[in-house]
Design a protein around this motif. Structure first.
Motif, PDB file in Angstrom:
ATOM      1  N   GLU A  30       0.823  -1.207   0.000  1.00 33.16           N
ATOM      2  CA  GLU A  30       0.000   0.000   0.000  1.00 33.16           C
ATOM      3  C   GLU A  30       0.857   1.257   0.000  1.00 33.16           C
ATOM      4  O   GLU A  30       1.973   1.280   0.523  1.00 33.16           O
ATOM      5  N   LYS A  31       0.310   2.317  -0.608  1.00 27.62           N
ATOM      6  CA  LYS A  31       1.047   3.568  -0.769  1.00 27.62           C
ATOM      7  C   LYS A  31       0.902   4.494   0.434  1.00 27.62           C
ATOM      8  O   LYS A  31       1.796   5.293   0.722  1.00 27.62           O
ATOM      9  N   SER A  32      -0.232   4.427   1.100  1.00 31.05           N
ATOM     10  CA  SER A  32      -0.458   5.245   2.293  1.00 31.05           C
ATOM     11  C   SER A  32      -0.129   4.398   3.516  1.00 31.05           C
ATOM     12  O   SER A  32      -0.748   3.353   3.723  1.00 31.05           O
ATOM     13  N   ARG A  33       0.825   4.847   4.322  1.00 31.31           N
ATOM     14  CA  ARG A  33       1.354   3.996   5.380  1.00 31.31           C
ATOM     15  C   ARG A  33       1.254   4.633   6.760  1.00 31.31           C
ATOM     16  O   ARG A  33       1.572   5.808   6.950  1.00 31.31           O
ATOM     17  N   VAL A  59      -7.954   7.469   7.484  1.00 28.19           N
ATOM     18  CA  VAL A  59      -8.465   7.118   6.161  1.00 28.19           C
ATOM     19  C   VAL A  59      -7.635   5.999   5.532  1.00 28.19           C
ATOM     20  O   VAL A  59      -8.163   5.131   4.836  1.00 28.19           O
ATOM     21  N   SER A  60      -6.322   6.010   5.805  1.00 30.55           N
ATOM     22  CA  SER A  60      -5.429   5.020   5.202  1.00 30.55           C
ATOM     23  C   SER A  60      -5.625   3.636   5.777  1.00 30.55           C
ATOM     24  O   SER A  60      -5.422   2.637   5.090  1.00 30.55           O
ATOM     25  N   GLN A 113      -3.114   3.888  -9.306  1.00 37.67           N
ATOM     26  CA  GLN A 113      -2.022   4.467 -10.097  1.00 37.67           C
ATOM     27  C   GLN A 113      -0.729   3.682  -9.924  1.00 37.67           C
ATOM     28  O   GLN A 113       0.092   3.610 -10.844  1.00 37.67           O
ATOM     29  N   ASN A 114      -0.556   3.110  -8.722  1.00 37.81           N
ATOM     30  CA  ASN A 114       0.574   2.225  -8.448  1.00 37.81           C
ATOM     31  C   ASN A 114       1.931   2.867  -8.754  1.00 37.81           C
ATOM     32  O   ASN A 114       2.828   2.242  -9.316  1.00 37.81           O
ATOM     33  N   ARG A 115       2.068   4.117  -8.375  1.00 41.77           N
ATOM     34  CA  ARG A 115       3.359   4.782  -8.531  1.00 41.77           C
ATOM     35  C   ARG A 115       4.341   4.235  -7.490  1.00 41.77           C
ATOM     36  O   ARG A 115       3.924   3.678  -6.475  1.00 41.77           O
ATOM     37  N   PRO A 116       5.629   4.396  -7.712  1.00 39.05           N
ATOM     38  CA  PRO A 116       6.606   3.936  -6.709  1.00 39.05           C
ATOM     39  C   PRO A 116       6.360   4.597  -5.356  1.00 39.05           C
ATOM     40  O   PRO A 116       5.896   5.744  -5.285  1.00 39.05           O
ATOM     41  N   LEU A 117       6.655   3.875  -4.288  1.00 38.29           N
ATOM     42  CA  LEU A 117       6.440   4.393  -2.944  1.00 38.29           C
ATOM     43  C   LEU A 117       7.307   5.618  -2.683  1.00 38.29           C
ATOM     44  O   LEU A 117       6.912   6.550  -1.979  1.00 38.29           O
ATOM     45  N   GLY A 176     -10.206   9.103  -3.477  1.00 35.76           N
ATOM     46  CA  GLY A 176      -8.855   9.578  -3.795  1.00 35.76           C
ATOM     47  C   GLY A 176      -7.798   8.568  -3.419  1.00 35.76           C
ATOM     48  O   GLY A 176      -6.803   8.383  -4.140  1.00 35.76           O
ATOM     49  N   ARG A 177      -7.979   7.873  -2.280  1.00 35.07           N
ATOM     50  CA  ARG A 177      -7.029   6.849  -1.866  1.00 35.07           C
ATOM     51  C   ARG A 177      -7.056   5.663  -2.822  1.00 35.07           C
ATOM     52  O   ARG A 177      -6.024   5.057  -3.121  1.00 35.07           O
TER      53      ARG A 177
END
Length: 314
Positions: free
Chosen positions: A178-181, A225-226, A300-304, A293-294
């Motif tokens: 996951e991107k939001s940590r 939210v994450s 989008q799976n952009r790099p962390l 938005g999350r």
């Protein structure tokens, strides 16, 4: 490599030299060696500092052979900076701490020994009293209580930033995508055996923390939210509650008109109901938009993170 420790840096590079000195003394005593670079690595992650922190970090990486530096391309946030350090760490035991020395490097051996002796996978430091201002104490405790409730997490409110993990735990953490940590939440979700042991917590000697009240609020919202869908469930509950109020009010008006008086609704009542219901609708749409938005961010799976440069890595 036996030990790896990650330290995020954001505009506090001026603290690095004294920190490195204390860290070196602590591990010279612990592993009983004059030169510690073959057993210990100290990884600083520069999280987009806007001052000259990166230059100070580079200077210290030349002075201390055990110091390594990762310079991120911009500010990604503390928890992502730590995640970057975890991925680059090579030690059998990996830990994290802050550069302000409120939890001195000399306390790390306590965490390591406690983890090994009790066969834990991760050990957190705890403190008897936070050595900071009354406002920071109050907001930190309130922040912890609210987050634990909303994220269904059970992290004690007196946990320090410092912690030590074994290789198994770090490898499991590095598999998360996951991107939001939110580290405490993810550490709880991973499971394994958790331990807590008291360590010294001192006052910050130089400068002040970058985590002001505004940042704490934003981080709390971001974290909730994450890591939890509880706000969505809460909104459903509020919707049901408001619907029941509306039903009750309608029933009262009907009874009033039929048996008591020909009720004429007033301006104040009408405006109050419209304002109240409008506020609830805006809140619902707002929360739903944040979650959407999350979802976009994950899809989008952009790099962390993006690394600009590394120093002292072989």
């Amino acid at each position: 490599m036996q030990f790896s420790f990650i330290v995020p840096i954001y505009n506090d590079g001026y603290l690095v030299q004294s920190f490195c000195e204390e860290f070196k003394k602590a591990f010279q005593n612990y592993i009983e060696k004059e030169e510690i670079e073959n057993d210990v690595e100290l990884i600083f992650v520069n999280d987009g500092s806007k001052d000259n922190s990166i230059n100070l970090l580079i200077e210290n990486s030349k002075t201390y052979k055990f110091v390594k530096v990762i310079d991120l391309s911009r500010n990604f946030g503390q928890h992502i900076a730590l995640s970057c350090g975890y991925e680059k760490a090579t030690g059998n035991f990996v830990g994290m701490l802050n550069v302000d020395q409120q939890e001195p490097p000399s306390q790390l051996p306590i965490l390591i020994d406690y983890l090994i002796q009790n066969n834990f996978d991760i050990v957190f430091g705890t403190f008897e009293e936070r050595k900071t201002s009354f406002l920071n104490k109050t907001t930190s405790k309130l922040f912890s209580i609210i987050l634990n409730y909303l994220t269904q997490n059970n992290t004690p409110s007196n946990v320090t930033t410092s912690r030590v993990m074994n290789r198994k735990f770090v490898d499991a953490y590095n598999k998360l995508t996951e991107k939001s940590r939110y580290l405490p939440g993810l550490e709880t979700w991973l499971g394994f055996k958790h331990g807590f042991t008291p360590i010294i917590h001192t006052e910050r000697k130089i400068g002040k923390s970058s985590y002001n009240f505004k940042k704490r609020i934003l981080m709390a919202l971001d974290t909730i939210v994450s890591f939890s869908d509880f706000p969505l469930k809460l909104i459903v509950g509020i919707g049901i509650f408001v619907a029941l109020i509306g039903f009750g009010l309608t029933f009262f008006l009907l009874i009033s008109k039929m048996f008591i008086t020909d009720y004429q609704p007033g301006y104040t009542t009408t405006v109050s109901l419209i304002t109240f219901l409008g506020g609830i609708q805006i809140m619902v749409i707002g929360f739903a938009s944040i979650y959407i938005g999350r979802i976009l961010k994950e899809v989008q799976n952009r790099p962390l993170y993006i690394i600009n440069e590394t120093y002292n890595f072989k």
